[in-house]
Motif scaffolding. Structure first.
Motif, PDB file in Angstrom:
ATOM      1  N   ARG B   9      54.942  66.994   8.271  1.00 55.75           N
ATOM      2  CA  ARG B   9      54.894  66.837   9.724  1.00 55.75           C
ATOM      3  C   ARG B   9      56.324  66.898  10.237  1.00 55.75           C
ATOM      4  O   ARG B   9      57.173  66.101   9.820  1.00 55.75           O
ATOM      5  N   MET B  35      52.693  70.928  12.056  1.00 49.69           N
ATOM      6  CA  MET B  35      52.854  71.235  10.634  1.00 49.69           C
ATOM      7  C   MET B  35      54.033  72.194  10.470  1.00 49.69           C
ATOM      8  O   MET B  35      54.168  73.153  11.239  1.00 49.69           O
ATOM      9  N   SER B  62      50.307  65.070   2.043  1.00 54.37           N
ATOM     10  CA  SER B  62      51.478  64.835   2.864  1.00 54.37           C
ATOM     11  C   SER B  62      52.073  63.486   2.484  1.00 54.37           C
ATOM     12  O   SER B  62      51.351  62.578   2.072  1.00 54.37           O
ATOM     13  N   CYS B  68      51.074  61.329   9.649  1.00 57.37           N
ATOM     14  CA  CYS B  68      50.926  62.544   8.841  1.00 57.37           C
ATOM     15  C   CYS B  68      49.443  62.859   8.609  1.00 57.37           C
ATOM     16  O   CYS B  68      49.105  63.978   8.193  1.00 57.37           O
ATOM     17  N   THR B  71      48.536  65.913  10.413  1.00 53.62           N
ATOM     18  CA  THR B  71      48.915  67.152   9.728  1.00 53.62           C
ATOM     19  C   THR B  71      47.885  67.498   8.661  1.00 53.62           C
ATOM     20  O   THR B  71      47.528  68.667   8.480  1.00 53.62           O
TER      21      THR B  71
END
Ligand SMILES: Cc1cc2nc3c(=O)[nH]c(=O)nc-3n(C[C@H](O)[C@H](O)[C@H](O)COP(=O)(O)OP(=O)(O)OC[C@H]3O[C@@H](n4cnc5c(N)ncnc54)[C@H](O)[C@@H]3O)c2cc1C
Lengths: 311, 251
Positions: B9, B35, B62, B68, B71
């Motif tokens: 991220r 991203m 991640s 995150c 993401t």
């Protein structure tokens, strides 16, 4: 006490100029400097390296497993030498970027990538966020693994030194990877990263044919290297190794001509340290004019041939 | 074969980064995060392997703060089957991320790991290579073409290098890092974004994986670079040539 090892970039025949820029970063760190030539049939490179000024010793590792500069074998080799050094420096080129993190991981140390300034033996400044910001970092690791942005450091001269050469054992082949094909862009022009003048084209050129017809004659007149924006590469006007920018090549020539390039931050990251920047663009609001020393607003199809004719 | 794709991220690439008030870090609060574009290319590469029948499952990973998760949801909306978040508020350096990924890989046993070649925030270009070293695996960085043969012990990867292109034969399992020309990532469709909400997302901590993520680098200062002096517009080619010849003497 510092003890620096510089890893030379070469193709077994020629020492790449990037190495001489890294040497001047090594001199800024201060302390004895050794240069490693790892390769196969690379005696000419060893001869060049031993003439570089300020080098205390050239280490020569001759081994078939090192012929292609592959990351796995080279990182293993340098890791086996690392205990004798406080700093290991390599150029932040496609070559250096490929294997130095591998070395750092083998040594369990952080890597400091793409430095543009040495602030002290353990402190370095590097661009982040496509060069929008500069970060100054201090490393607490016993060995500093550092890659150096060549254009940020003046190259040391090619000659003036007479370093002794020491043969060192190579490494056995990990067999993890080998090259099956190499396609190098053939060009009689100066190397993009070393050229005094760079003529760079963007999407505004419109086609590969226009890029060639308009920029080649201009580059001929100026003895310039040719470069491009990502958009020009993605559109197939030119090969990938022409790309200048955050994720391409970083250049800092005396003169950079940006033609039909809008000036996205990712492009500026690769060229805004050039001494003089000229932009030709039909859009007076294009961000490239914000960094250009001289801007010419108009249609590149008429302005570029006129410029070529006027030189 | 499982394919593992790490995703980061980062500040969206359209937003200009600034330092915070005391110049100690980058100011990220309230700004759009996305991203990392090179990771989008990595996800796309994994999806194409799956669509070609070479990959059975795609796992997105991640490492970082709890946000995150967004993401990872994006990766799953694009087509990843499940995801793992290694959650921590510690500012993670590439070496720490590589160590976390290594532990997950020993657990998941993927046949291939596809990473972005660099994250556009710190521009380090390290994590994939470090991971390959920690695993003792082959690597192929800056990939612009993948050639995967089912059942083979090796694969071919074409890489963007300074002088042109190089093709490597690498032993599998391996770590690949993506360059811009590998593919053009797809966009997530609305139905897939909805479906992604139901896909599994596991959360672990560095402690769970037994990894020390203490930073090795101290950030002393973050600052804007010295600005370039403003330039001038010239009226025609003759004036430009005159300036270049006589004012700055570069030609
Ligand atoms: C992860 C990531 C990494 C990236 N890395 C890079 C990188 O390393 N390098 C890079 O360059 N980009 C990079 N980019 C892309 C970058 O964001 C821009 O998209 C790109 O630089 C635009 O290229 P351009 O200026 O040629 O095209 P455009 O932005 O389309 O600009 C074309 C320009 O040409 C002008 N023009 C058109 N016709 C004429 C004419 N007849 N006469 C005069 N002017 C004309 C237009 O006014 C316009 O300003 C990256 C993007 C991402 C997301």
């Amino acid at each position: 006490m510092t003890q620096i090892l510089v890893i030379a970039e070469h193709d077994n025949l020629h020492l790449k100029a990037a190495t001489r820029h890294v040497l001047s970063a090594a001199q800024a760190v201060g302390g004895p400097i050794h240069v490693l030539i790892a390769g196969f049939g690379c005696q000419p490179v060893v001869a060049s390296a031993s003439q570089l000024p300020g080098v205390g010793q050239v280490l020569h590792c001759e081994e078939a497993s090192l012929a292609q500069g592959g990351a796995e074998n080279l990182a293993q080799l340098v890791a086996s030498l690392a205990a004798e050094y406080t700093h290991i420096l390599a150029p932040a080129t496609a070559f250096g970027k490929n294997w130095t993190p591998r070395l750092a991981a083998l040594l369990d140390v952080a890597q400091i990538s793409d430095i543009i300034r040495v602030d002290g033996p353990d402190t370095f400044t590097r661009p982040i966020y496509a060069g929008s910001l500069w970060a100054t970092l201090r490393s607490s690791d016993p060995i500093k693994v550092v890659t150096v942005r060549p254009s940020a450091f003046e190259a040391v001269p090619e000659t003036g030194g007479a370093a002794p050469v020491l043969q060192r054992p190579g490494v056995s082949d990990s067999k993890l990877s080998h090259r099956t094909q190499l396609t190098l862009t053939q060009s009689a022009r100066p190397e993009l990263e070393a050229a005094r003048v760079v003529v760079s084209g963007g999407r505004g050129l419109g086609s590969a044919e226009n890029y060639q017809a308009l920029l080649e004659p201009l580059a001929d007149k100026l003895n310039a290297a040719l470069g491009a924006s990502r958009a020009a590469v993605d559109s197939g006007y030119v090969p990938n190794d022409y790309q200048v920018g955050q994720t391409g090549k970083i250049v800092a020539p005396d003169l950079y001509l940006a033609i039909g390039i809008s000036g996205a931050i990712q492009h500026l990251a690769g060229m805004k340290s050039s001494r003089v920047i000229v932009a030709i663009n039909k859009d007076p609001d294009a961000p490239i004019f914000g960094v250009a020393d001289y801007g010419l607003v108009g249609d590149l199809h008429t302005l570029v041939p006129a410029l070529t004719a006027a030189l | 074969m499982k394919v593992l794709v790490p995703v980061k991220r980062v500040l969206d690439y359209n937003i200009k980064a600034r330092a915070n008030a005391d110049g100690s870090a980058v100011e990220l609060s309230g700004l759009k995060m996305s991203m990392n574009p090179f990771d989008e290319i990595a996800v796309e590469a994994a999806l194409r392997l799956k669509e070609a029948g070479h990959a059975a499952e795609i796992i997105a990973v991640s490492c970082g703060v709890s946000a995150c998760q967004e993401t990872l949801r994006t990766a799953m909306a694009l087509g990843a089957d499940r995801s793992i978040l290694v959650q921590t508020d510690v500012e993670l350096e590439p070496l720490a991320v590589a160590k976390l990924l290594r532990e997950l890989i020993l657990r998941e046993q993927p046949g291939l790991v596809i990473c972005g070649k660099q994250a556009i925030d710190d521009d380090s270009n390290q994590t994939g290579q470090m991971l390959a070293a920690l695993l003792g695996w082959a690597q192929a960085t800056f990939a612009s073409r993948l050639e995967f043969t089912p059942g083979a012990a090796r694969m071919e990867v074409t890489r963007e290098i300074d002088g042109g292109l190089e093709t490597l034969s690498i032993a599998l399992p391996a770590v690949i890092t993506t360059d811009l020309r590998l593919n053009e990532p797809r966009y997530a469709t609305l139905p897939n974004i909805m479906k992604a909400k139901k896909k599994p997302l596991e959360t672990l901590t560095p402690q769970d994986l037994g990894v020390d993520v203490t930073p090795r680098l101290q950030w002393l200062r973050v600052a804007e670079p010295p600005p370039r002096k403003g330039g001038v517009l010239v009226s025609d080619v003759a004036q430009l040539v005159d300036k270049l010849r006589n004012e700055v003497k570069v030609i």
